[in-house]
Design a protein around this motif. Sequence first.
Motif, short mmCIF file in Angstrom:
data_model
loop_
_atom_site.label_atom_id
_atom_site.label_comp_id
_atom_site.label_asym_id
_atom_site.label_seq_id
_atom_site.Cartn_x
_atom_site.Cartn_y
_atom_site.Cartn_z
N GLY A 220 0.78 -1.22 0.00
CA GLY A 220 0.00 0.00 0.00
C GLY A 220 0.82 1.27 0.00
N LEU A 221 1.99 1.26 -0.62
CA LEU A 221 2.89 2.42 -0.58
C LEU A 221 2.72 3.30 -1.83
CD1 LEU A 221 6.12 0.63 0.67
CD2 LEU A 221 4.66 2.17 1.98
N GLU A 222 2.62 4.57 -1.60
CA GLU A 222 2.70 5.54 -2.70
C GLU A 222 4.11 6.10 -2.69
OE1 GLU A 222 0.58 6.33 -5.06
OE2 GLU A 222 -0.84 4.82 -4.31
N VAL A 223 4.74 6.14 -3.82
CA VAL A 223 6.15 6.52 -3.86
C VAL A 223 6.37 7.68 -4.82
CG1 VAL A 223 6.86 4.16 -3.33
CG2 VAL A 223 6.75 4.90 -5.71
N GLU A 224 7.40 8.45 -4.52
CA GLU A 224 7.93 9.43 -5.45
C GLU A 224 9.24 8.88 -5.99
OE1 GLU A 224 8.35 13.26 -3.66
OE2 GLU A 224 6.42 13.12 -2.61
N VAL A 225 9.48 9.09 -7.29
CA VAL A 225 10.66 8.51 -7.91
C VAL A 225 11.57 9.60 -8.45
CG1 VAL A 225 11.53 6.99 -9.74
CG2 VAL A 225 9.40 6.42 -8.55
N VAL A 226 12.84 9.52 -8.08
CA VAL A 226 13.87 10.37 -8.67
C VAL A 226 14.59 9.50 -9.70
CG1 VAL A 226 15.92 11.76 -8.27
CG2 VAL A 226 14.11 11.67 -6.53
N PRO A 227 14.41 9.74 -10.99
CA PRO A 227 14.89 8.80 -12.01
C PRO A 227 16.39 8.88 -12.23
CG PRO A 227 13.91 10.70 -13.07
CD PRO A 227 13.68 10.88 -11.59
N ALA A 228 16.90 7.85 -12.92
CA ALA A 228 18.30 7.80 -13.33
C ALA A 228 18.37 7.03 -14.64
CB ALA A 228 19.16 7.12 -12.26
N VAL A 229 19.52 7.08 -15.27
CA VAL A 229 19.72 6.31 -16.50
C VAL A 229 19.68 4.82 -16.16
CG1 VAL A 229 21.35 5.78 -18.34
CG2 VAL A 229 21.08 8.14 -17.56
N SER A 230 18.92 4.05 -16.94
CA SER A 230 18.83 2.62 -16.67
C SER A 230 20.16 1.93 -16.93
CB SER A 230 17.74 1.98 -17.53
OG SER A 230 18.19 1.82 -18.86
N SER A 231 20.37 0.82 -16.25
CA SER A 231 21.59 0.05 -16.45
C SER A 231 21.70 -0.45 -17.88
CB SER A 231 21.62 -1.14 -15.47
OG SER A 231 21.61 -0.70 -14.14
N VAL A 232 20.57 -0.77 -18.49
CA VAL A 232 20.59 -1.26 -19.87
C VAL A 232 21.03 -0.14 -20.82
CG1 VAL A 232 19.18 -2.17 -21.75
CG2 VAL A 232 18.83 -2.98 -19.42
N ALA A 233 20.47 1.05 -20.64
CA ALA A 233 20.87 2.17 -21.49
C ALA A 233 22.36 2.47 -21.30
CB ALA A 233 20.03 3.40 -21.16
N ALA A 234 22.82 2.43 -20.04
CA ALA A 234 24.24 2.69 -19.79
C ALA A 234 25.12 1.64 -20.43
CB ALA A 234 24.48 2.74 -18.28
N ALA A 235 24.71 0.37 -20.37
CA ALA A 235 25.51 -0.70 -20.95
C ALA A 235 25.64 -0.53 -22.46
CB ALA A 235 24.88 -2.06 -20.62
N PHE A 236 24.53 -0.25 -23.13
CA PHE A 236 24.61 -0.07 -24.58
C PHE A 236 25.42 1.19 -24.93
CE2 PHE A 236 21.11 -3.15 -24.86
CZ PHE A 236 21.54 -3.90 -25.95
N ALA A 237 25.33 2.21 -24.10
CA ALA A 237 26.14 3.40 -24.34
C ALA A 237 27.62 3.07 -24.21
CB ALA A 237 25.75 4.50 -23.35
N ARG A 238 28.00 2.29 -23.19
CA ARG A 238 29.40 1.91 -23.05
C ARG A 238 29.86 1.09 -24.25
NH1 ARG A 238 28.19 4.91 -19.53
NH2 ARG A 238 28.75 4.79 -17.30
N ALA A 239 28.95 0.28 -24.80
CA ALA A 239 29.30 -0.55 -25.96
C ALA A 239 29.22 0.23 -27.27
CB ALA A 239 28.37 -1.76 -26.03
N GLY A 240 28.66 1.44 -27.23
CA GLY A 240 28.52 2.23 -28.45
C GLY A 240 27.55 1.64 -29.44
N MET A 241 26.47 1.05 -28.93
CA MET A 241 25.51 0.36 -29.79
C MET A 241 24.11 0.92 -29.58
SD MET A 241 26.74 -3.55 -28.97
CE MET A 241 25.37 -4.25 -29.89
#
Length: 402
Positions: free
Chosen positions: A90-111
């Motif tokens: 029953g929790l309502e949450v506020e989210v402070v977003p960040a770059v996803s690990s998947v997006a970061a991984a593909f960025a590191r791979a340049g793909m």
Amino acid sequence: MADRVTVIGWDGSPLTAAARAALGAATLVAGAAHHLELPEVPAGAERIRLGSAALAARRVAGHRGTAVVVADGDPGFFGVVRTLRAPEFGLEVEVVPAVSSVAAAFARAGMPWDDAHVVVAHPRTLRRAVNVCRAHTKVAVLTSPGAGPAELGLLLEGVHRTFVICEELGTTREQVSVVTSDKAADHTWRDPNVVIVIGGQAATASGGWIAGRAPAAGPRGWTLPADAYGGDLGEGEREPLRVSQLARLGPVPGDLVWDIGCGSGAFATEAARAGAAVIAVDSDPRACARTDSTARRYGVQLQIVHGTAPQALEDLPEPDVVRVGGGGAAVVLAVADRRPQRIVTHAATRDAAERIGRELSEHGYRVECALLQSVELDTRAWTETERSVAFLLSGVLPTRAP
């Protein structure tokens, strides 16, 4: 219940003003060890090591005060937000977003990654994650202890893939390594990591309008007529029987399908077009070559095994569903011993169908049988051009979920 719950995504970048403010006011902070060591965490705050998300959510729900949960990457993408928002907490949450690990991984791979599939691998889902890697040319795997690069590589035996392994993204120990799948088990990898699995036939472009798997190229239809496969199909591959076999098995992404006696590759290709991983087996090298050609024409990934069943099946990974296109009762029984969820086959005579049905029943399968008769007509003169008759048998293990 906590007065306020904030979830902070962490990708190694400096915390935003909103994240620092939330942490500064926290009376409870949950996160991994490296999150709890952040200097912004108040000295007097209760600290919870984030292991089981459900246990952490229960602690947060029972806390009287201001709670913060810190999670790697985007906490709303296969992350803790889903658990915290579950009805039992029953929790309502506020989210402070960040770059996803998947997006970061593909960025590191340049793909680019709009044409990639993303799967989560836990020990209980590892096999299905591997099947997605078998079926597709670009997959990002979010790993976990016991379901990491080494385990992925071991289960991909027989299928060549390249692994781009991104360890501890966003930390000072971040490292990106490129290895072939057969070498992944030779190393020890640090958690958390993301594995980008690439290889197989070059995928067609997604067209810039849909992420993940692009719609299958070629003509529409769950199954295609004989001329789509070069004509001259065997009795067990003709379209009416093939449609029924495909419907009974219902292959989906994450499944591994065995197609034994693959012939032209028509059924194997159609199971792969549905998103499943497929191993096609045939004792005839010409059938294997034809199946490979069919798979290439329709842009799907197949593993093709030249060998005679049931001996050729001994070292294959465990299937979810199986089509037996040739080999008769002996092959069906060898398949039943491996306990796939569903088996389909066909018989030319009632006696043969009864024998297979009895054997499947004795192996614990619920058996169904239907006599299929199809007549093709030349619509110019409405005259009969071809007639086929076959007994379609299917076996389902009632103790396993569909």
